[in-house]
Design a protein around this motif. Structure first.
Motif, mmCIF file in Angstrom:
data_model
loop_
_atom_site.group_PDB
_atom_site.id
_atom_site.type_symbol
_atom_site.label_atom_id
_atom_site.label_comp_id
_atom_site.label_asym_id
_atom_site.label_seq_id
_atom_site.Cartn_x
_atom_site.Cartn_y
_atom_site.Cartn_z
ATOM 1 N N ARG A 161 7.001 -1.827 -1.729
ATOM 2 C CA ARG A 161 6.306 -2.378 -2.894
ATOM 3 C C ARG A 161 5.864 -3.813 -2.620
ATOM 4 N NH1 ARG A 161 5.388 2.157 -6.095
ATOM 5 N NH2 ARG A 161 7.319 3.114 -6.771
ATOM 6 N N ALA A 162 6.728 -4.586 -1.959
ATOM 7 C CA ALA A 162 6.366 -5.963 -1.625
ATOM 8 C C ALA A 162 5.175 -5.996 -0.670
ATOM 9 C CB ALA A 162 7.563 -6.684 -1.008
ATOM 10 N N ALA A 163 5.143 -5.066 0.263
ATOM 11 C CA ALA A 163 4.018 -4.996 1.197
ATOM 12 C C ALA A 163 2.719 -4.692 0.460
ATOM 13 C CB ALA A 163 4.284 -3.926 2.252
ATOM 14 N N VAL A 164 2.768 -3.762 -0.493
ATOM 15 C CA VAL A 164 1.574 -3.415 -1.267
ATOM 16 C C VAL A 164 1.108 -4.608 -2.091
ATOM 17 C CG1 VAL A 164 0.677 -1.959 -3.125
ATOM 18 C CG2 VAL A 164 2.092 -0.956 -1.326
ATOM 19 N N ALA A 165 2.043 -5.350 -2.674
ATOM 20 C CA ALA A 165 1.677 -6.506 -3.496
ATOM 21 C C ALA A 165 0.956 -7.567 -2.671
ATOM 22 C CB ALA A 165 2.919 -7.101 -4.152
ATOM 23 N N ASN A 166 1.427 -7.827 -1.468
ATOM 24 C CA ASN A 166 0.791 -8.830 -0.627
ATOM 25 C C ASN A 166 -0.535 -8.339 -0.058
ATOM 26 O OD1 ASN A 166 2.486 -11.426 -0.151
ATOM 27 N ND2 ASN A 166 3.986 -9.780 -0.251
#
Length: 262
Positions: A161-166
């Motif tokens: 999820r953090a990867a998608v947000a960035n």
């Protein structure tokens, strides 16, 4: 406030249940033509019949599996070639299985990245030129509050999820000059099959009753209740509308105040 989506074409992923289905319904209610994207062709056919039809809107669906990105890309490109440019893309798919990060396998991480980040990227590449040509673009990613505050027991999910947000934030910077917005909606605990699964898993692992686990989760939410999918859909629809033209690159929690960070 201009929330009218007449003449707009929305592609909504994971749209036969939960938040995705509610978002598709709300976008159609505002006048958009909606293309549903999910795995189950029968559920898609049933759902598309239930979408509100406003004005000259025309609804359709694509049956594709996010675990097979290349096949999904071929099916999607064929459909979009026939149905015309997409103005609104709702990236949404079920989260990875729960579990501690220390015991997660490399294959679990790779599967989650393919299903979330890679599929999101393929979808964006499929629709971006049409958004530029029509002068209207909204990309909305349904992620998780874990991008602000990691959730216990969701190791793989927190990571991807953090990867998608960035990825989304970077994309927003590149597409802003074209008037295309990119935003993330971060659902809190919402009454979906995913929430039911999480509650049952916690119950089994902790040997606590379903009721006790549910009460513990509710106690963490200042509003004292779970969200309804339609409440997430309202936020998604606003970000998809002309009224949100100057909002881009944000993470919007819809969580009843649960997330402890700003």
């Amino acid at each position: 406030m201009n929330l009218n989506l007449s003449g707009k074409h929305a592609l909504v992923c994971g749209s036969t249940q939960g938040i995705g289905r509610a978002a598709a319904m709300q976008l159609a209610e505002l006048g958009a033509s909606v293309t549903l994207l999910a795995r189950d062709e029968k559920k898609l056919a049933d759902t598309v019949k239930e979408l509100p039809v406003k004005g000259g809107a025309q609804h359709d669906f694509v049956a594709a599996d996010f675990t097979m990105p290349d096949a999904m890309k071929i099916k999607l490109e064929d459909k979009l070639w026939k149905s015309g440019p997409v103005n609104i893309l709702i990236n949404n798919t079920g989260g990875p299985p729960a579990g501690p990060i220390a015991s997660a396998t490399a294959d679990q991480f790779l599967a989650a990245y393919n299903q979330h980040l890679i599929c999101n990227h393929i979808l964006v590449q499929a629709v971006i030129e049409g958004m530029k040509e029509t002068g209207y673009g909204r990309i909305i990613n349904i992620i998780s509050t874990s991008v602000k505050q990691p959730l216990r027991g969701l190791g793989v999910s927190n990571t991807v999820r953090a990867a998608v947000a960035n990825w989304a934030k970077t994309l927003s910077l590149e597409l802003a000059p074209f008037g295309i917005t990119v935003n993330n909606v971060l659902p809190g605990a919402t009454r979906t099959q995913r929430l039911t699964s999480i509650i049952h898993n916690k119950s089994e692992k902790t040997n606590h009753t379903i009721s006790a686990v549910t009460d513990d989760m509710l106690n963490e939410i200042p509003m004292g209740r779970f969200a309804e999918p339609e409440e997430l859909a309202n936020a998604i629809a606003f970000l998809a509308s002309p009224a949100a033209a100057y909002i881009t690159g944000i993470n919007l929690p819809v969580d009843g105040g649960r997330t402890g960070s700003l």
